[in-house]
Motif scaffolding. Structure first.
Motif, PDB file in Angstrom:
ATOM      1  N   MET A  49      89.453 -34.429 -13.957  1.00 46.97           N
ATOM      2  CA  MET A  49      89.616 -35.712 -13.309  1.00 46.97           C
ATOM      3  C   MET A  49      90.249 -36.709 -14.280  1.00 46.97           C
ATOM      4  N   GLU A  50      91.117 -37.533 -13.736  1.00 43.31           N
ATOM      5  CA  GLU A  50      91.747 -38.564 -14.548  1.00 43.31           C
ATOM      6  C   GLU A  50      90.990 -39.876 -14.412  1.00 43.31           C
ATOM      7  N   THR A  51      91.160 -40.721 -15.391  1.00 45.69           N
ATOM      8  CA  THR A  51      90.567 -42.051 -15.393  1.00 45.69           C
ATOM      9  C   THR A  51      91.688 -43.065 -15.563  1.00 45.69           C
ATOM     10  N   TRP A  52      91.661 -44.112 -14.741  1.00 46.22           N
ATOM     11  CA  TRP A  52      92.656 -45.175 -14.819  1.00 46.22           C
ATOM     12  C   TRP A  52      91.938 -46.500 -15.060  1.00 46.22           C
ATOM     13  N   PHE A  53      92.618 -47.409 -15.742  1.00 40.25           N
ATOM     14  CA  PHE A  53      92.056 -48.725 -16.038  1.00 40.25           C
ATOM     15  C   PHE A  53      92.938 -49.803 -15.424  1.00 40.25           C
ATOM     16  N   TYR A  54      92.273 -50.820 -14.868  1.00 38.33           N
ATOM     17  CA  TYR A  54      92.958 -51.903 -14.170  1.00 38.33           C
ATOM     18  C   TYR A  54      92.382 -53.247 -14.587  1.00 38.33           C
ATOM     19  N   VAL A  55      93.127 -54.288 -14.295  1.00 35.55           N
ATOM     20  CA  VAL A  55      92.633 -55.654 -14.383  1.00 35.55           C
ATOM     21  C   VAL A  55      92.958 -56.322 -13.051  1.00 35.55           C
ATOM     22  N   VAL A  56      92.040 -57.154 -12.569  1.00 32.62           N
ATOM     23  CA  VAL A  56      92.268 -57.885 -11.320  1.00 32.62           C
ATOM     24  C   VAL A  56      93.229 -59.031 -11.620  1.00 32.62           C
ATOM     25  N   GLU A  57      94.414 -58.961 -11.049  1.00 34.47           N
ATOM     26  CA  GLU A  57      95.427 -60.000 -11.249  1.00 34.47           C
ATOM     27  C   GLU A  57      95.195 -61.179 -10.316  1.00 34.47           C
ATOM     28  N   SER A  58      94.867 -60.890  -9.053  1.00 28.19           N
ATOM     29  CA  SER A  58      94.629 -61.972  -8.088  1.00 28.19           C
ATOM     30  C   SER A  58      93.789 -61.439  -6.940  1.00 28.19           C
TER      31      SER A  58
END
Length: 57
Positions: A1-10
């Motif tokens: 399984m892959e893991t992705w990272f995000y930030v809430v822009e709006s």
């Protein structure tokens, strides 16, 4: 399984725009807030793993 990272822009009503932070990308991903953890705000950092989003510090 892959893991992705995000930030809430709006946040726009029932949706949030997320930007990936683990790769160099300016693209935004529109995600229904019902799929995201409660209490998110602009700037919240998220991890997506095993088809779930979680808040990271």
């Amino acid at each position: 399984m892959e893991t992705w990272f995000y930030v809430v822009e709006s946040i726009d009503g029932d949706y949030a725009n997320l930007r990936r932070t683990d790769i160099d990308s300016a693209d935004l991903k529109l995600v229904a807030r019902a799929l995201l953890p409660e209490g998110i705000a602009e700037g919240t950092k998220l991890k997506y793993e095993l088809m779930q989003y979680s808040v990271i510090e």
